[in-house]
Design an enzyme around this catalytic site. Structure first.
Site, PDB file in Angstrom:
ATOM      1  N   GLY A   1     -27.241   4.322 -61.571  1.00 23.77           N
ATOM      2  CA  GLY A   1     -25.885   4.867 -61.609  1.00 23.77           C
ATOM      3  C   GLY A   1     -25.590   5.750 -62.803  1.00 23.77           C
ATOM      4  O   GLY A   1     -24.599   6.459 -62.817  1.00 23.77           O
TER       5      GLY A   1
ATOM      6  N   CYS B   1     -19.794   8.978 -28.185  1.00 25.44           N
ATOM      7  CA  CYS B   1     -20.454  10.292 -28.227  1.00 25.44           C
ATOM      8  C   CYS B   1     -20.546  10.841 -26.806  1.00 25.44           C
ATOM      9  O   CYS B   1     -20.964  10.139 -25.880  1.00 25.44           O
ATOM     10  CB  CYS B   1     -21.845  10.140 -28.829  1.00 25.44           C
TER      11      CYS B   1
ATOM     12  N   CYS C   1     -24.620  10.859 -25.926  1.00 24.97           N
ATOM     13  CA  CYS C   1     -25.387   9.615 -25.730  1.00 24.97           C
ATOM     14  C   CYS C   1     -24.507   8.456 -25.274  1.00 24.97           C
ATOM     15  O   CYS C   1     -25.010   7.405 -24.892  1.00 24.97           O
ATOM     16  CB  CYS C   1     -26.161   9.248 -26.993  1.00 24.97           C
TER      17      CYS C   1
ATOM     18  N   CYS D   1     -22.324  12.490 -32.017  1.00 24.93           N
ATOM     19  CA  CYS D   1     -22.979  11.841 -33.153  1.00 24.93           C
ATOM     20  C   CYS D   1     -23.242  12.895 -34.217  1.00 24.93           C
ATOM     21  O   CYS D   1     -23.724  13.987 -33.918  1.00 24.93           O
ATOM     22  CB  CYS D   1     -24.325  11.244 -32.738  1.00 24.93           C
TER      23      CYS D   1
ATOM     24  N   CYS E   1     -29.012  10.487 -32.110  1.00 23.56           N
ATOM     25  CA  CYS E   1     -28.375  10.710 -30.808  1.00 23.56           C
ATOM     26  C   CYS E   1     -29.437  11.031 -29.748  1.00 23.56           C
ATOM     27  O   CYS E   1     -29.426  10.470 -28.654  1.00 23.56           O
ATOM     28  CB  CYS E   1     -27.366  11.847 -30.937  1.00 23.56           C
TER      29      CYS E   1
END
Lengths: 280, 365, 294
Positions: free
Chosen positions: A36, A246, A249, A267, A273
Site C-alpha cells: 500500500g 447481460c 450471455c 458484461c 462473457c
C-alpha cells in the site's frame, strides 16, 4: 551486462533500457514489501502518453519475459483500442505470448477492471493508475499528504465519508474506492468499480499499481487484508444492477455496463462473457 | 483463444496509423528536409529540445517533421526514444563562464563591461507580416548573400564581448548581493531518475523548469503577476544571454575531462529587490534561469520563478506548482487521456446517482 | 515592593493543589538570536519585549506555572504581552525556544515540547484541546457541525457512524447548539454558535487539558456571556485542567480561580483571581485593573 549488450538490446526494439527495468523491479519489490505504500520511481516516457497506461506498461515490461503470457484489457475488454495498442507493444517488445483468457495469463495489465475470474497464485495483475493519491480529495499539499500517510492520519478521509453519508444518505464514492491495505496504508484502487474491491481482499494474486505520470508504484501482495473504508454500521455497497442480465450471455453474476438506453446490459469482461456463451 | 475477438480494435488502430502515415508522406509538396527544419524553424527545434531535455538538433528535426509541427508531440517522440537508451555517463559540471556569448543584454545598467550585444533578435524589429512572394524572397536572398561576402566577415570579436564579465560579479564586489552559497556541494538532483516532490532541493526545481513547457512556465509567471492567488515581484534582469557552452565528460579510460560537444543555451540572471520583513533590505538576491536553445522567454520566467520560490520558502504551494504542473507531457497526456473509454467509471457514477435518489425517497417517505 | 510579591507567591504555592496535571517550567520563546544579556535587555522593567541590542523579540520568558485537574488558570495581559505565545507553545502551534511543559498521563509524565511531532499531534487528539479565538482556526468551515466533531473522534479510532452521531449530538446538546443545526455547514453559523461548536469539538475525546485563547473576544456581549456560562459549567462538570488566555478581566474573573499577569513576555504577578482584582500589587496590574473597572 556489457555496454555492447545494452546497445544490442536497444536495437532489438525494446521500449525501456535494461537499467530502467532493473530500477522498476527494485521499486516494485519495495512496493510488495510495504503493501500500500506509494514507492517513488524514475518513471520513463513511453511510446504511449502519460495517462494512457505508461505506468502500467513500465511495470509490465519490467516483469514480463519471453516465456510469459500476457492479457491486456481496458474497461474489461480485450478489444478496446488502447488495450490492443498496449498489448502489441508488450508482445513485440518482450516476445511474450498473448491471450484473452485470464487463467492463461501470467501477467494481466488492466485499466479500470479486475477480470471476473481466472486470476490465481501464478498471476500478476498490473493496474494502470491515473491518480495514485487517495487523499487528494481532502488535501492538496504534498508535504501534508506525505505526513498524513507517514502517521496513518486518515481522520479527514473518515470525515469526508461521514459528510457524504450525512449529506446524501449513502456513500457516493464511485470507482477507485479508498481501501486500507494490510491495516496500514490507505490506497486509491485505481478507478476499478466497487464491484471489484472485495476481490482484492485476501486475493491469491499479486496486484501491482503503476502511476507513470505521478511516478509511483504500489502493491497489494497475495493474501493481504484489504478493507474498503466504511463505517462498521454502514455496509460497503458494490454497484447494484437491480437484477439486470447481460443481453449476450444472460448472466447477472458479472459487472454489467449499460447502453445509454439503460435497458440493454452487457458484461464488461468480454472474455468472461464469451466463455459463458460457449459453455451454455 | 479469444484472440479473434481482438481483431476489431486492432484493425481500427492500424487504419488510423496508416491514415496518419500516408497523409504525411504522400502529398503534393516536397519532402521536408531535416536541414530545412534545422535552418528555417530553428526556434521550434530549440524549444522542442529544451522541453524534451535532450540536445540533438537532428533528432529534434526528425521529431518535428514526424509530429507535423506539434511541439508537444515532438517532445514525446524524443523522450520516448530517450527511454530506450542506456545512460553511459554523466557530464561534468559546466562553468557558465566558459560559454561563448552570441547575444547578451544587461537591462540593469546602461553601460556594462563587455557591452550590450544585441545579436540576432526580433525584439526591436517592427512586427510587420512579410507578404513577399517566393521568387522575390529568393532574389533578395541572392543580393544579401553577395553583400555578405563583400563585407569582412572574419573579424574576431573582442574576448570581453564573447566572454563578458557578469554583472553579478560586479554587484558582489559592491557587496550588493546576499550570500546564500551552500556549505556543501551536493550532487544535482536528477529529475529523470527520482521524482521531485516538495520540499525539493533547488537543483530539482531548476531542472524541472529547464525542461518545462515554455507556455506553462510563462503562464506560471504571469499568473503570479496578475492571477488571483499569487504574488510575484517583477525582477530586474541582470543578464540575458544566448551562448554556446562546452559539454564535458570524463574519459572512461584516461579519466581526463574531454569536451564532447557544444550546446546552445539561454541564460538569465534576475535581480530581486528584497523587501520582506525577514530579508536583508540593503541587498539584492538573484534568480537563475537556463534552458537549451534560444528561448529567452522561458529562461526569464524560470529565473524570476526561481527567486520567487526561494523567497516563498514553502509558505504557499508555488514549489509544488512548478515541480508538478509544468511538464508538457504530464499535463497534455493526462488531459488527452479523457478521450479514452470511461464507461466502467461512468456506469458506477450513474449507479450512485440512482442510489442517492433512492436514499432521498426513503428519507422523505 | 519586591517583598510583597515574594510573600504572595509563597501564598500561592501553599494554596496550589499538589497534584498538578499540567506543569510548565521556564518556558521561553524568542524570535531571533539571544543570550543572557539580550534577555536581560527586555521585560516589564525595561518596558519592551524587543531587545535594543540586536532587535530580537523575547515574546515569553521564564514562564512557569502548574494547573491541577478541575482547575482553571488565567493568563491576562494586553495584546503583545506574550500570553497567546505561551498558549500557542502549549498547543504545539509554536515551537518554544526553551523550557518544558509536562502533562501527567496516568503514571507517565510527558514533556510535550520534547515529543515527536506525530506524538504531539496525537496528544492534540485526545489529551490537549484548544479553543481558538477565531473559530475558523479550530473548525473546518465547509464541514458540518457534526463532521467537525467526527474529526477528533475518527482520529481516536471511532468507526461506528451511529455512535459518532450520538456522541456528536450529545456534545452539541451540552454546548447548547440546536440539534437541527448538526448537519449544517459551520460556515452558515453565527459567531457565538461557531464558538459553541468549537468547544464541543474540543471536548470530543474528553481531554485532560483544554486551552482557551480569548474564547469570547469578538462576540457580542450577550452572546459572550452565554458562552462564558457554558465554559464555566463544563469546567465544573469535568476534571479538566484549563488555561484561559484573555485580555478581558471579566472573562478571567468568571472562569478562573488563579491567574498570572503577563507584561512584555514576563509574568509580573500571580495571585488568586479575586485577590488580584481587589488588591493588585504590581503597578502594571493596577493599571490593567483600573482600566477594566473604569
Amino acid at each position: 551486462m556489457t555496454l555492447s549488450d545494452l546497445i544490442d538490446r536497444h536495437e532489438s526494439g525494446e521500449l525501456l533500457d535494461e537499467f530502467a527495468k532493473r530500477e522498476i523491479r527494485r521499486a516494485t519489490l519495495a512496493a510488495v514489501a510495504i503493501p500500500g505504500y506509494q514507492v517513488p520511481f524514475g518513471s520513463r516516457e513511453m511510446p504511449v502518453a502519460r495517462g494512457w497506461g505508461s505506468g502500467g506498461l513500465q511495470i509490465t515490461l519490467a516483469v514480463t519475459h519471453d516465456d510469459d503470457t500476457v492479457k491486456v484489457i481496458d474497461q474489461g475488454d480485450d478489444d478496446g483500442v488502447n488495450a490492443v495498442n498496449l498489448r502489441r507493444l508488450v508482445t513485440s517488445s518482450t516476445g511474450a505470448d498473448e491471450t484473452t483468457t485470464a487463467s492463461e495469463a501470467t501477467v494481466t495489465q488492466s485499466r479500470h477492471r479486475i477480470p471476473e475470474d481466472g486470476l490465481d497464485e501464478s498471476s500478476i495483475l498490473v493496474l494502470q493508475v491515473p491518480v495514485p493519491e487517495p487523499l487528494r480529495g481532502v488535501e492538496r499539499d504534498m508535504r501534508e499528504l506525505a505526513r498524513m500517510h507517514a502517521e496513518a492520519d486518515y481522520s479527514r478521509m473518515w470525515v469526508s465519508l461521514y459528510e457524504d453519508k450525512v449529506r446524501n444518505g449513502v456513500i457516493t464514492q464511485t470507482t477507485g474506492y479508498p481501501c486500507l491495505v494490510n491495516e496500514r496504508y490507505v490506497v486509491a484502487t485505481t478507478p476499478i468499480p466497487r464491484w471489484d474491491i472485495p476481490r482484492l481482499h485476501d486475493a491469491p494474486f499479486l496486484t501491482l499499481f503503476g502511476a507513470g505520470r505521478e511516478k509511483r508504484i504500489y502493491a497489494i501482495p497475495p493474501y493481504t487484508i484489504v478493507e474498503p473504508l466504511t463505517f462498521e454500521d454502514v455496509p460497503f455497497e458494490v454497484e447494484d444492477s437491480d437484477g439486470a442480465r447481460c443481453s449476450l450471455c444472460g448472466k447477472s453474476e458479472s459487472f454489467l455496463v449499460s447502453l445509454p438506453n439503460s435497458t440493454t446490459w452487457l458484461c464488461s469482461d468480454t472474455d468472461w462473457c464469451a466463455r459463458q456463451r460457449g459453455s451454455r | 483463444m479469444g484472440y479473434v475477438s481482438a481483431r476489431g480494435g486492432l484493425d481500427a488502430i492500424r487504419a488510423a496509423e496508416s491514415l496518419v502515415r500516408t497523409k504525411r508522406l504522400v502529398s503534393e509538396s516536397n519532402w521536408l528536409e531535416e536541414d530545412q527544419i534545422l535552418d528555417k524553424l530553428r526556434l521550434l527545434v530549440d524549444r522542442v529540445m529544451s522541453e524534451a531535455g535532450l540536445w540533438d538538433p537532428r533528432l529534434a528535426s526528425k521529431a518535428i517533421r514526424q509530429s507535423e509541427g506539434d511541439a508537444t508531440e515532438a517532445v514525446h517522440l524524443l523522450r520516448a526514444y530517450r527511454s530506450t537508451l542506456p545512460r553511459f555517463a554523466y557530464s561534468e559540471a559546466i562553468d557558465a563562464d566558459d560559454a561563448t556569448v552570441m547575444r547578451r543584454i544587461v537591462p540593469a545598467f546602461q553601460r556594462v563591461p563587455g557591452n550590450q550585444l544585441l545579436g540576432r533578435s526580433v525584439d526591436y524589429t517592427a512586427r510587420f507580416l512579410e507578404r513577399t512572394g517566393d521568387d522575390d524572397a529568393r532574389e533578395e536572398a541572392e543580393k544579401l548573400r553577395a553583400a555578405q561576402t563583400e563585407e569582412s566577415r572574419d573579424i574576431e570579436p573582442a574576448s570581453e564581448e564573447i566572454a563578458p564579465r557578469r554583472l553579478m560579479e560586479l554587484l558582489r564586489e559592491m557587496d550588493m548581493l546576499v550570500d546564500r552559497r551552500l556549505e556543501d556541494d551536493p550532487e544535482p538532483f536528477d529529475i529523470t531518475r527520482t521524482p521531485a516532490r516538495p520540499p525539493a532541493p533547488r537543483s530539482a526545481l531548476l531542472s524541472s523548469m529547464a525542461r518545462a513547457d515554455t507556455g506553462a512556465l510563462v503562464n506560471q509567471w504571469y499568473r503570479n503577476i496578475l492571477g488571483p492567488d499569487g504574488y510575484l515581484h517583477e525582477v530586474t534582469l541582470g543578464e540575458v544571454r544566448h551562448a554556446n557552452m562546452p559539454l564535458n565528460v570524463r574519459h572512461p579510460v584516461t579519466g581526463e575531462t574531454v569536451t564532447i560537444m557544444q550546446v546552445r543555451v539561454s541564460e538569465v540572471e534576475a535581480i530581486e529587490d528584497l523587501e520582506g520583513v525577514e530579508e536583508d533590505r540593503s541587498r539584492f538576491d538573484v534568480g537563475y534561469g537556463l534552458c537549451f536553445g534560444h528561448n529567452e522567454r522561458k529562461a526569464i520566467a524560470m529565473a524570476n520563478l526561481d527567486i520567487a520560490c526561494h523567497r516563498d520558502a514553502g509558505r504557499t504551494q508555488l514549489e509544488q506548482s512548478l515541480l508538478l504542473t509544468t511538464d508538457a507531457l504530464d499535463s497534455a497526456g493526462f488531459l488527452e487521456h479523457l478521450k479514452l473509454p470511461h464507461y466502467v467509471t461512468f456506469r458506477s457514477m450513474i449507479e450512485r446517482k440512482i442510489a442517492v435518489r433512492k436514499a432521498r425517497q426513503r428519507r422523505d417517505a | 515592593m519586591n517583598d510583597t510579591f515574594t510573600e504572595r507567591r509563597y501564598d500561592i504555592a501553599r494554596l496550589a493543589i499538589p497534584e498538578w496535571l499540567l506543569k510548565v517550567e521556564r518556558l521561553g520563546k524568542v524570535y531571533g538570536p539571544y543570550d543572557d544579556e539580550i534577555i536581560a535587555s527586555t521585560g516589564s522593567e525595561r518596558d519592551t519585549a524587543k531587545s535594543s541590542i540586536n532587535g530580537s523579540v523575547v515574546a515569553a520568558w521564564d514562564v512557569s506555572f502548574e494547573v491541577a485537574p478541575g482547575e482553571a488558570l488565567g493568563i491576562v495581559g494586553e495584546s503583545g504581552s506574550g500570553k497567546t505565545t505561551v498558549l500557542r507553545c502549549l498547543a504545539g502551534d509554536f515551537t518554544p525556544s526553551t523550557g518544558s511543559a509536562t502533562i501527567r498521563l496516568g503514571s507517565d509524565d510527558v514533556n510535550i515540547f520534547d515529543v515527536e511531532p506525530a506524538q504531539r499531534r496525537r496528544l492534540r487528539v485526545d489529551t490537549v484541546s484548544v479553543v481558538y479565538q477565531d473559530p475558523s482556526e479550530g473548525l473546518k468551515m465547509n464541514v458540518t457541525a457534526g463532521g467537525n466533531i467526527a474529526e477528533p473522534l475518527t482520529a481516536a479510532g471511532w468507526r461506528n457512524f451511529s455512535k459518532i452521531r450520538a456522541r456528536a449530538s450529545d456534545l452539541l446538546a451540552r454546548t447548547e447548539v440546536p440539534l437541527n443545526r448538526m448537519d449544517d455547514l459551520v460556515r452558515a453559523f453565527s459567531g457565538g454558535m461557531r464558538q459553541r461548536v468549537q468547544i464541543a469539538k474540543a471536548l470530543a475525546n474528553s481531554p485532560s487539558v483544554v486551552l482557551f485563547d480569548e474564547p469570547t473576544t469578538g462576540l457580542d456581549a450577550s452572546v459572550a456571556a452565554g458562552v462564558l456560562d457554558l465554559i464555566r459549567s463544563l469546567l465544573e462538570e469535568h476534571r479538566i485542567a484549563a488555561v484561559v488566555v484573555s485580555h478581558d478581566f471579566s472573562v478571567i474573573e468568571m472562569l478562573t480561580s488563579r491567574c498570572l499577569v503577563m507584561h512584555h513576555g514576563r509574568i509580573v504577578e500571580s495571585a488568586l483571581t479575586d485577590q488580584l482584582l481587589e488588591d493588585p500589587h504590581h503597578p502594571y496590574t493596577q493599571r490593567l485593573v483600573a482600566a477594566a473597572r473604569a
